[in-house]
Enzyme design. Structure first.
Site, mmCIF file in Angstrom:
data_model
loop_
_atom_site.group_PDB
_atom_site.id
_atom_site.type_symbol
_atom_site.label_atom_id
_atom_site.label_comp_id
_atom_site.label_asym_id
_atom_site.label_seq_id
_atom_site.Cartn_x
_atom_site.Cartn_y
_atom_site.Cartn_z
ATOM 1 N N ASP A 61 13.373 -83.302 23.727
ATOM 2 C CA ASP A 61 13.452 -81.570 24.586
ATOM 3 C C ASP A 61 11.939 -82.077 25.844
ATOM 4 O OD1 ASP A 61 13.634 -80.601 21.887
ATOM 5 O OD2 ASP A 61 11.806 -80.638 20.853
ATOM 6 N N LYS B 129 16.610 -82.647 29.260
ATOM 7 C CA LYS B 129 17.765 -83.811 29.847
ATOM 8 C C LYS B 129 18.959 -82.537 29.777
ATOM 9 C CE LYS B 129 17.503 -86.060 24.976
ATOM 10 N NZ LYS B 129 16.006 -85.410 24.946
ATOM 11 N N GLY C 54 19.876 -79.780 20.841
ATOM 12 C CA GLY C 54 19.827 -78.186 21.675
ATOM 13 C C GLY C 54 19.978 -78.277 22.846
ATOM 14 N N HIS C 55 21.237 -78.789 24.016
ATOM 15 C CA HIS C 55 20.861 -78.921 25.185
ATOM 16 C C HIS C 55 20.827 -76.750 25.803
ATOM 17 C CE1 HIS C 55 21.636 -83.338 25.347
ATOM 18 N NE2 HIS C 55 20.432 -83.045 24.616
ATOM 19 N N GLN D 196 17.819 -86.022 21.067
ATOM 20 C CA GLN D 196 16.876 -86.988 20.960
ATOM 21 C C GLN D 196 16.213 -87.708 21.302
ATOM 22 O OE1 GLN D 196 19.376 -86.970 18.513
ATOM 23 N NE2 GLN D 196 19.212 -85.053 17.794
#
Ligand code: IMP
Length: 429
Positions: free
Chosen positions: A13, A16, A40-41, A223
């Site tokens: 988080d 990225k 999660g992007h 990650q």
């Protein structure tokens, strides 16, 4: 050194998504090499917001996007994510998207096991995303995974199913669950197979040929290094290697292909799930960082734990991952604070440490040693050059760079693609 490998240098988080998107616009291929849909992007392009968990970020710009063998792939999630993006106008086809045929699958048994184990673990709970990532990697290493290429040979799956079910049925019995319904599993796989198989290919071959043709390849890590199964805060980690070296083994290119290693670093620290966090702030300042930084998980919606910047951890991550330069994100979240603190070392049992020890109890017991600096008034949000930043914010960034012994390549000052201060172009190296 035309390729770039992007990795998170903290607990994930770090922001990225935006950096990868910014680089993807100039890459010829974008490759995911580890993790799964636990990532999660969030990509903000103009007015549009795209949320990706599994697909490489290049997909949004139509760049060749590849899921490498190091990823664990949930085919049902893949189908849903593709449909969602297509609904937003993104074009996904066999020209711009490929999946490694040797990629292991995440099945319903993995998701179920992940959730059952966490529920039974009590205080030993990892705080996983519940998506079956760990159990799927275990089956890969245990040589009982069903892989993408198996979807083309479902009538010859007998021996593999025997191995898989012998293992899972024993575990399930321990949890008071019925054995795996083999027929239902086969039917599910039969139904989903065509959606995956149309993209399946030997991606190592495709990548080697685009590399030979001079393509610029972007490896997109998920990650962060502190969640790496070897180097992270074990056992509170994910089940893959998140370090830069995995870009090679998780895609089928040699280690020399990884190129410029860009470590993404948040100007403070966050973590989701359980595990040690030396600089965690459980006070008003932590609350403020969480609110200003919108620190809620993209995948699970969980509130992220927040704390001061930990230079010891980031220095360690950069060393372990051979980071060439960092992208510093979310400096604006610190705007307006009277004082800011940076952790420069730890105290443990009367000794001073300049690294994060491996043992879980030591990791939980280290006390951070802080350096305090004046904060800055005014805003860093939206800055596109050093001249746009308050002098004290520049001092903070310089101090971070000094302490982590790694240069700053970019500073990201808002979620917008163009709000970036470029110090050194990773693709130009
Ligand atoms: P798993 O990857 O679902 O097995 O979860 C293991 C640990 O990694 C948990 O603490 C999760 O919160 C954390 N984790 C997994 N993926 C991400 C991510 O993309 N960002 C931040 N934390 C993550």
């Amino acid at each position: 050194m035309a390729n770039v490998t992007v990795i998170g240098a903290q607990w994930g988080d770090e922001g990225k998504g935006k950096i990868v998107d910014w680089l993807a616009a100039r890459a010829d291929a974008v490759v995911r090499f580890q993790g799964g849909h636990n990532a999660g992007h969030t990509l903000v392009v103009g007015e549009k917001v795209y949320k990706l968990s599994l697909l490489p970020s290049g997909i949004v710009t139509g760049t060749l996007s590849i899921i490498g063998n190091g990823v664990v792939l949930d085919p049902w999630h893949l189908k849903a994510e593709i449909e969602k993006l297509e609904g937003q106008g993104v074009v996904i086809n066999t020209e711009n998207f490929a999946i490694a045929e040797n990629c292991p699958l995440i099945l319903s048994v993995h998701r179920e096991l992940d959730v059952m184990r966490e529920a039974a673990a009590g205080s030993g709970k990892i705080g996983t995303t519940g998506r079956g990532i760990g159990p799927a990697y275990e089956d890969k290493v245990g040589r009982r995974a069903i892989r993408v290429c198996d979807l083309a040979h479902l009538d010859a799956l007998e021996a593999q199913l025997d191995r898989l079910c012998a293992h899972h049925d024993a575990l399930r019995a321990g949890f008071g669950q019925p054995p795996v319904d083999r027929e239902a599993l086969l039917n599910e796989l039969r139904e989903i197979a065509p959606s995956v198989l149309q993209y399946a290919q030997p991606v190592w071959k495709r990548l080697n040929s685009v590399k030979k043709a001079g393509a610029r390849i972007l490896f997109e890590g998920a990650q962060g290094v502190l969640l790496d199964v070897d180097h992270g805060t074990y056992p509170f980690v994910t089940s893959s290697n998140t370090v830069s070296g995995t870009a090679a083994s998780g895609s089928g290119l040699g280690p020399s292909a990884t190129g410029f290693v860009l470590g993404i670093v948040k100007a403070y620290t966050t973590r989701v799930g359980s595990g040690p966090f030396p600089t965690e702030l459980e006070d008003e300042t932590g609350q403020r960082l969480g609110e200003r930084g919108h620190e809620f998980g993209t995948v699970t919606g969980r509130k992220r734990r927040c704390g001061w910047f930990d230079a010891v951890l980031v220095r360690q991550s950069c060393a372990i991952s051979g980071v060439t330069g960092i992208a510093l994100t979310k400096v604006d979240v610190l705007d307006g604070l009277e004082k800011v603190k940076i952790c420069t070392g730890y105290r443990l049992n009367g000794k001073v440490l300049d690294y994060f020890p491996a043992h879980a109890a030591d990791q939980a017991n280290v006390e951070p040693i802080y350096e305090e600096m004046d904060g800055w008034q005014g805003t860093t949000a939206g800055a596109r050059s050093w001249a746009d930043l308050p002098a004290q914010a520049i001092k903070y960034i310089q101090r971070v760079q000094e302490l982590i012994e790694t240069p700053v390549a970019l500073v990201s000052t808002s979620p917008e693609r163009e709000d970036t201060i470029l110090v050194r172009d990773p693709f130009a190296d």
